[in-house]
Design a protein around this motif. Structure first.
Motif, PDB file in Angstrom:
ATOM      1  N   THR A  53     -33.390  18.843  -7.681  1.00 58.62           N
ATOM      2  CA  THR A  53     -33.601  18.463  -6.293  1.00 58.62           C
ATOM      3  C   THR A  53     -32.693  17.298  -5.965  1.00 58.62           C
ATOM      4  OG1 THR A  53     -35.262  17.843  -4.646  1.00 58.62           O
ATOM      5  CG2 THR A  53     -35.463  16.854  -6.821  1.00 58.62           C
ATOM      6  N   ILE A  54     -32.337  17.170  -4.701  1.00 59.27           N
ATOM      7  CA  ILE A  54     -31.458  16.101  -4.247  1.00 59.27           C
ATOM      8  C   ILE A  54     -32.321  14.942  -3.757  1.00 59.27           C
ATOM      9  CG2 ILE A  54     -29.587  15.459  -2.697  1.00 59.27           C
ATOM     10  CD1 ILE A  54     -28.806  17.500  -4.806  1.00 59.27           C
ATOM     11  N   ALA A  55     -32.084  13.767  -4.304  1.00 56.89           N
ATOM     12  CA  ALA A  55     -32.827  12.582  -3.880  1.00 56.89           C
ATOM     13  C   ALA A  55     -32.303  12.111  -2.529  1.00 56.89           C
ATOM     14  CB  ALA A  55     -32.690  11.476  -4.922  1.00 56.89           C
ATOM     15  N   LYS A  56     -33.194  11.962  -1.590  1.00 52.64           N
ATOM     16  CA  LYS A  56     -32.805  11.502  -0.255  1.00 52.64           C
ATOM     17  C   LYS A  56     -33.960  10.708   0.349  1.00 52.64           C
ATOM     18  CE  LYS A  56     -34.020  16.061   1.591  1.00 52.64           C
ATOM     19  NZ  LYS A  56     -33.537  17.235   2.348  1.00 52.64           N
ATOM     20  N   PRO A  57     -33.641   9.733   1.203  1.00 55.12           N
ATOM     21  CA  PRO A  57     -34.703   8.939   1.836  1.00 55.12           C
ATOM     22  C   PRO A  57     -35.580   9.822   2.710  1.00 55.12           C
ATOM     23  CG  PRO A  57     -32.563   7.874   2.083  1.00 55.12           C
ATOM     24  CD  PRO A  57     -32.297   9.249   1.564  1.00 55.12           C
ATOM     25  N   SER A  58     -36.864   9.533   2.718  1.00 55.68           N
ATOM     26  CA  SER A  58     -37.817  10.301   3.507  1.00 55.68           C
ATOM     27  C   SER A  58     -38.941   9.384   3.964  1.00 55.68           C
ATOM     28  CB  SER A  58     -38.373  11.472   2.681  1.00 55.68           C
ATOM     29  OG  SER A  58     -39.051  10.984   1.531  1.00 55.68           O
ATOM     30  N   ASN A  59     -39.779   9.930   4.815  1.00 56.90           N
ATOM     31  CA  ASN A  59     -40.930   9.173   5.294  1.00 56.90           C
ATOM     32  C   ASN A  59     -42.028   9.185   4.226  1.00 56.90           C
ATOM     33  OD1 ASN A  59     -39.566   8.831   7.711  1.00 56.90           O
ATOM     34  ND2 ASN A  59     -40.552  10.585   8.684  1.00 56.90           N
ATOM     35  N   TRP A  60     -42.645   8.049   4.034  1.00 50.98           N
ATOM     36  CA  TRP A  60     -43.655   7.893   2.986  1.00 50.98           C
ATOM     37  C   TRP A  60     -44.938   7.363   3.621  1.00 50.98           C
ATOM     38  CZ3 TRP A  60     -43.938   9.011  -2.178  1.00 50.98           C
ATOM     39  CH2 TRP A  60     -44.965   8.429  -2.903  1.00 50.98           C
ATOM     40  N   THR A  61     -46.027   8.044   3.357  1.00 51.57           N
ATOM     41  CA  THR A  61     -47.325   7.616   3.861  1.00 51.57           C
ATOM     42  C   THR A  61     -48.111   6.995   2.713  1.00 51.57           C
ATOM     43  OG1 THR A  61     -47.319   9.422   5.477  1.00 51.57           O
ATOM     44  CG2 THR A  61     -49.418   8.332   5.050  1.00 51.57           C
ATOM     45  N   PRO A  62     -48.131   5.665   2.604  1.00 52.87           N
ATOM     46  CA  PRO A  62     -48.890   5.037   1.522  1.00 52.87           C
ATOM     47  C   PRO A  62     -50.379   5.188   1.751  1.00 52.87           C
ATOM     48  CG  PRO A  62     -48.068   3.364   3.016  1.00 52.87           C
ATOM     49  CD  PRO A  62     -47.500   4.675   3.496  1.00 52.87           C
ATOM     50  N   GLY A  63     -51.129   4.932   0.728  1.00 47.51           N
ATOM     51  CA  GLY A  63     -52.575   5.076   0.840  1.00 47.51           C
ATOM     52  C   GLY A  63     -53.302   4.381  -0.285  1.00 47.51           C
ATOM     53  N   VAL A  64     -54.583   4.233  -0.092  1.00 45.99           N
ATOM     54  CA  VAL A  64     -55.477   3.653  -1.096  1.00 45.99           C
ATOM     55  C   VAL A  64     -56.321   4.794  -1.651  1.00 45.99           C
ATOM     56  CG1 VAL A  64     -57.341   2.022  -1.522  1.00 45.99           C
ATOM     57  CG2 VAL A  64     -55.516   1.439   0.099  1.00 45.99           C
ATOM     58  N   GLU A  65     -56.211   5.039  -2.938  1.00 50.40           N
ATOM     59  CA  GLU A  65     -56.901   6.162  -3.566  1.00 50.40           C
ATOM     60  C   GLU A  65     -58.110   5.675  -4.357  1.00 50.40           C
ATOM     61  OE1 GLU A  65     -54.161   8.416  -5.833  1.00 50.40           O
ATOM     62  OE2 GLU A  65     -52.962   9.056  -4.103  1.00 50.40           O
ATOM     63  N   ALA A  66     -59.147   6.476  -4.347  1.00 46.77           N
ATOM     64  CA  ALA A  66     -60.380   6.129  -5.044  1.00 46.77           C
ATOM     65  C   ALA A  66     -61.147   7.413  -5.358  1.00 46.77           C
ATOM     66  CB  ALA A  66     -61.233   5.179  -4.198  1.00 46.77           C
ATOM     67  N   ILE A  67     -62.253   7.240  -6.060  1.00 46.48           N
ATOM     68  CA  ILE A  67     -63.158   8.332  -6.395  1.00 46.48           C
ATOM     69  C   ILE A  67     -64.464   8.099  -5.652  1.00 46.48           C
ATOM     70  CG2 ILE A  67     -64.376   9.525  -8.232  1.00 46.48           C
ATOM     71  CD1 ILE A  67     -61.347   9.837  -8.282  1.00 46.48           C
ATOM     72  N   GLY A  68     -64.939   9.141  -4.963  1.00 45.49           N
ATOM     73  CA  GLY A  68     -66.147   8.994  -4.161  1.00 45.49           C
ATOM     74  C   GLY A  68     -67.191  10.047  -4.463  1.00 45.49           C
ATOM     75  N   THR A  69     -68.376   9.839  -3.900  1.00 43.43           N
ATOM     76  CA  THR A  69     -69.496  10.763  -4.028  1.00 43.43           C
ATOM     77  C   THR A  69     -69.954  11.170  -2.641  1.00 43.43           C
ATOM     78  OG1 THR A  69     -70.199   9.685  -6.073  1.00 43.43           O
ATOM     79  CG2 THR A  69     -71.813  11.100  -4.971  1.00 43.43           C
ATOM     80  N   VAL A  70     -70.174  12.454  -2.454  1.00 42.38           N
ATOM     81  CA  VAL A  70     -70.562  12.993  -1.151  1.00 42.38           C
ATOM     82  C   VAL A  70     -72.082  12.955  -1.017  1.00 42.38           C
ATOM     83  CG1 VAL A  70     -70.506  15.025   0.338  1.00 42.38           C
ATOM     84  CG2 VAL A  70     -68.528  14.454  -1.067  1.00 42.38           C
ATOM     85  N   ARG A  71     -72.533  12.526   0.147  1.00 41.73           N
ATOM     86  CA  ARG A  71     -73.947  12.562   0.504  1.00 41.73           C
ATOM     87  C   ARG A  71     -74.082  13.041   1.938  1.00 41.73           C
ATOM     88  NH1 ARG A  71     -73.496   7.841  -2.567  1.00 41.73           N
ATOM     89  NH2 ARG A  71     -74.839   7.778  -4.411  1.00 41.73           N
TER      90      ARG A  71
END
Length: 464
Positions: A53-71
């Protein structure tokens, strides 16, 4: 005398032939082993096939990742308030019920009889009160009699209300609309107060509880978009928003609790389920990123393989046959110096006699030489591809050879199968994304991007 000389001559000839044959065999084995060593020493490994693949600048959406429990936003395990025997279970597992729907009926014959008796007493007391009021109005009744009748009527009405409440406790109703679970009781079973009957969950809207480190707390705020993914999948198809942030950080774990709400119209999320949570932050521009499959981790650091055109070999690789030509040039020099080294005629005659004497030995050597020819020819044929391969890139000028360069990089954040490269990568570099298992620095490769390893096989089949 002649026979003895002939016998000695035959013995000498046989010994000479034997020495020549043995020498030829030894020499052939030596030349063969030397040729094999030279062939394998100059043999290049075959080009490996890789995806890039060719490396090229792109848009990046950072985020905070975690583990959760559904209720569930509204979910409860329903229990009975009073003791009794199960008379009726008017629901079945996974049934959607409305609010105030009856879910359980206990035996209420005694309570219903008590209520009827009390209603009759309440009616009598109400009649007595009416009569006392009328007598008082006529002036023939005392005020105390009126007050006693009024108190008795009020007490009877309150007693009816109490018995009605006791009777209502014999029924278990749904406090809100939702989906019931599997019944935990059976008909005829005696239930004590507090016995769990069934769970009721409102699955239309789900609540996700998760925690993040205190360093990431300034990045979060109420209303931020939250995406959820089920365990074992990189896709995050569910979207919601943050609804609450705990104002207190747990001093033992240094984590802060976060609560988000997610719509669940299709019912794919289940209370108690494990999910991957990602809080999306503002988008960033011009970020170099690669598929995670392109990054290799080792004890010496993280590295990638960059595909580059092979450098021109210069004069050295273009002249592989020069060492073989030097002996020929050396043999030509005595021929050029022939006038200076010219022999006298007598010496020429002596050489001719000596050559005639050597003919029998030469004739004896022919079988050994003929036997060695096929092996020499096989060695020469085996060496031909090795000598022809270096010439192919020169003949195919429009297809330069591609080689690998191992580059150590510094990875950063990760998101949806991509990894940010902070250092060591330039825009436009062609990076290997698959096939790195047997690669090494400087190896020749062929690029085949028919299959994209960053996508699943099902998606690629759909696109084709």
């Amino acid at each position: 005398m002649f026979k003895r000389i002939l016998r000695v001559f035959i013995v000498i000839v046989v010994l000479a032939v034997l020495v020549i044959v043995v020498g030829g065999i030894v020499g052939f084995n030596f030349l063969r082993d030397n040729g094999i060593k030279q062939y394998f020493a100059t043999m290049k490994p075959p080009a490996a096939t890789v995806s890039t693949t060719i490396a090229k600048p792109s848009n990046w959406t950072p985020g905070v990742e975690a583990i959760g429990t559904v209720r569930a936003v509204r979910g409860v395990d329903l229990t009975v308030e009073t003791a009794g025997i199960v008379k009726e279970i008017p629901f079945h597992a996974n049934q959607k019920v409305a609010a105030n729907a009856v879910l359980l009926q206990l035996d209420d014959a005694v309570e219903r009889a008590d209520l009827d008796a009390q209603k009759a007493q309440a009616a009598l007391d109400q009649t007595t009160l009416t009569r006392a009021v009328e007598l008082t109005r006529r002036g023939v009744g005392s005020d105390s009699t009126l007050d006693t009748a009024r108190a008795a009527a009020s007490a009877s009405a309150s007693q009816v209300t109490r018995l009605q409440a006791v009777l209502d406790q014999k029924q278990l109703t749904a406090p809100f609309a939702g989906t019931v679970g599997i019944p935990r009781i059976d008909l005829g079973q005696y239930l004590a107060p507090g016995t769990a009957v069934v769970t009721l969950q409102d699955l239309d809207t789900m609540r996700v509880d998760f925690s993040v480190p205190e360093q990431q707390l300034p990045l979060l705020k109420i209303g931020q978009t939250v995406r959820l993914g089920l365990g074992g999948s990189d896709d995050m198809p569910f979207a919601g928003a943050i609804r609450g942030i705990d104002p207190k950080i747990d001093p033992s774990s240094r984590l802060v609790n976060i609560r988000a709400e997610v719509a669940n119209p299709e019912g794919k999320l289940t209370p108690g389920q494990f999910v991957q949570v990602r809080v999306e932050l503002p988008e960033e521009q011009n970020v170099l990123s690669l598929p995670q499959t392109a990054l290799t981790t080792s004890l010496y650091g993280d590295y990638i393989f960059v595909v580059q055109p092979a450098k021109p070999a210069g004069a050295a690789p273009a002249q592989p046959a020069k060492p073989d030509e030097k002996p020929a040039a050396a043999t030509d020099k005595p021929a050029d110096a022939k006038p200076a080294d010219a022999k006298p005629a007598d010496a020429k005659a002596a050489d001719a006699k000596q050559a005639d004497a050597m003919k029998p030995a030469a004739d004896a050597m022919k079988p050994a030489a003929d036997a060695a020819k096929p092996a020499d020819k096989a060695a020469a044929d085996a060496a031909k591809p090795a000598a022809a391969d270096p010439a192919k890139p020169a003949a195919e000028g429009d297809k330069p050879a591609l080689v690998l360069s191992q580059v150590f990089v510094k990875p950063g954040r990760r998101n949806q199968g991509m990894v940010e490269i902070v250092e060591g990568l330039k825009a436009g570099d062609e990076v290997v994304t698959a096939g790195q298992n047997r690669l090494f620095n400087g190896m020749t490769v062929n690029v085949d991007n028919t299959i994209d390893p960053t996508k699943s096989a099902n998606k690629q089949a759909d696109q084709q």
